[in-house]
Design an enzyme around this catalytic site. Structure first.
Site, PDB file in Angstrom:
ATOM      1  N   GLU A  33       4.593  -4.942   7.130  1.00 32.09           N
ATOM      2  CA  GLU A  33       3.279  -3.814   7.933  1.00 32.09           C
ATOM      3  C   GLU A  33       4.094  -3.522  10.172  1.00 32.09           C
ATOM      4  OE1 GLU A  33       2.186  -6.651   6.109  1.00 32.09           O
ATOM      5  OE2 GLU A  33       0.580  -5.822   5.300  1.00 32.09           O
TER       6      GLU A  33
ATOM      7  N   ALA B  33       1.210  -0.931  -0.190  1.00 33.46           N
ATOM      8  CA  ALA B  33      -0.263  -0.359   0.017  1.00 33.46           C
ATOM      9  C   ALA B  33       1.089   1.124  -0.129  1.00 33.46           C
ATOM     10  CB  ALA B  33      -0.710   0.882   1.458  1.00 33.46           C
TER      11      ALA B  33
ATOM     12  N   GLY C  66       0.730  -5.389   1.091  1.00 33.65           N
ATOM     13  CA  GLY C  66      -0.525  -5.165   0.141  1.00 33.65           C
ATOM     14  C   GLY C  66       0.013  -6.032  -1.167  1.00 33.65           C
TER      15      GLY C  66
ATOM     16  N   GLU D  52      -0.198  -9.468  -0.867  1.00 30.56           N
ATOM     17  CA  GLU D  52      -1.310  -9.339  -0.501  1.00 30.56           C
ATOM     18  C   GLU D  52      -3.033  -9.515  -1.362  1.00 30.56           C
ATOM     19  OE1 GLU D  52      -1.828  -5.953   1.949  1.00 30.56           O
ATOM     20  OE2 GLU D  52      -2.975  -7.627   3.960  1.00 30.56           O
TER      21      GLU D  52
END
Ligand code: CAA
Length: 290
Positions: free
Chosen positions: A164, A98, A141, A144
């Site tokens: 993270e 992200a 992300g 993911e």
């Protein structure tokens, strides 16, 4: 005039640039995308190929990129010529997660009331099969996103991680759930709690990745796999995907029940009849997606 201004306010707000993610164009489509490249390839244009294309930020997944990705997925989902999709990035990064610059100043209230990351799971809801072709970093992300795909092929130098924890947060787009289901508790815990990266080879050994290829041929191999999938009946392929995915959501008894129902349903299709008839007549099946 004032009424018109009030009407346009939410649109202006949504398009306002955020740090790290330049202003979004309102109606990006086809060649007009800013953060991705979307095209059709493979025999008869049967494969939808989406490249994440924000190389200066290592394909950091800003809001605009996810919005464009969703638009491209929506287009391929309804395109009758497309039977499977390949999602890839660049050689250095599939995606480095992200967009941290975009996230940095967010508050809890922002996240909660705006359902932050709420639109990320469109990928996981696509009915057509998706092959992720991962070169370089697949972090946070990025990892993911790859795990929302159905098959992961990796380039030899790919690296996977959920870092993270090093940013003082935790995965927020399925990392703790999909990774654990893919590689088991011990390795998932190790990755989520340390933020350490694993290599393509370790990812394959753990079951996260199904095949590894040289960096330069990875996308070609992923397209070849997607092309093979697309050559089968689309309706039967959708049933097969639904049934495998049910294994992650249901008990064994419920899952087997659903599988049996879908198996019986294939007998209502012309493609099941054609497939078996072609075998008996010693010829190649000609599926009509009916
Ligand atoms: N967000 C925003 N920008 C990013 C980014 C990210 N996730 N990852 C890299 N970038 C940017 C860098 O800031 C840098 O930009 P500038 O040139 O403007 O400084 C550019 O991409 C190149 O990055 P580096 O100079 O850091 O390149 P490197 O080769 O030295 O390191 C890296 C590469 C190890 C991937 C490093 O960039 C890195 O650690 N990135 C962050 C990875 C990360 O923590 N991802 C998780 C994000 S949180 C998340 O994803 C939450 C979720 O579950 C949804």
């Amino acid at each position: 005039m004032a009424a018109l201004r009030a009407l346009l306010l939410p649109v202006r707000r949504a398009l306002r640039p955020r740090p790290g993610c330049p202003a979004r164009r309102p109606f990006a489509s086809g060649a007009g995308f800013e953060y991705i490249i979307s095209e059709k390839t493979g025999k008869g244009g049967s494969v939808g190929l989406i490249r994440l294309n924000r190389p200066k930020s290592l394909n950091a997944l800003c809001d605009g990129l996810i919005t464009e990705l969703n638009q491209a997925l929506d287009a391929f989902e309804v395109d009758p010529a497309v039977g499977a999709i390949v999602l890839t990035g660049g050689e250095k990064a599939f995606a480095a997660g992200a967009d941290i610059k975009e996230m940095q100043s967010r508050t809890f209230q922002d996240c909660y009331s705006g359902t932050f990351l709420g639109h990320w799971d469109r990928l996981a809801r696509v009915r057509k099969p998706i092959v992720a072709a991962v070169n370089g970093f697949a972090l946070g992300g990025g990892c993911e996103l790859a795990m929302m795909c159905d098959i992961i092929y990796a380039g030899e130098k790919a690296q996977f991680a959920q870092p993270e924890i090093l940013l003082g947060t935790i995965p927020g787009a399925g990392g703790t759930q999909r990774l654990t289901r893919a590689v088991g508790k011990s390795l998932a815990m190790e990755m989520v709690l340390t933020g350490d990266r694993i290599s393509a080879q370790d990812a394959k050994q753990a079951g996260l990745v199904s095949r590894i290829f040289p960096v330069e041929t990875l996308v070609e191999e992923a397209v070849r796999c997607a092309e093979k999938i697309a050559s089968n009946s689309k309706i039967i392929t959708a049933m097969a995907k639904e049934s495998v995915n049910a294994a992650f959501e249901m008990t064994l008894t419920e899952g087997n029940k659903l599988e049996k129902k879908l198996f019986y349903s294939t007998f209502a299709t012309a493609d099941r009849k054609e497939g078996m008839t072609a075998f008996v007549e010693k010829r190649k099946a000609n599926f009509k997606d009916q």
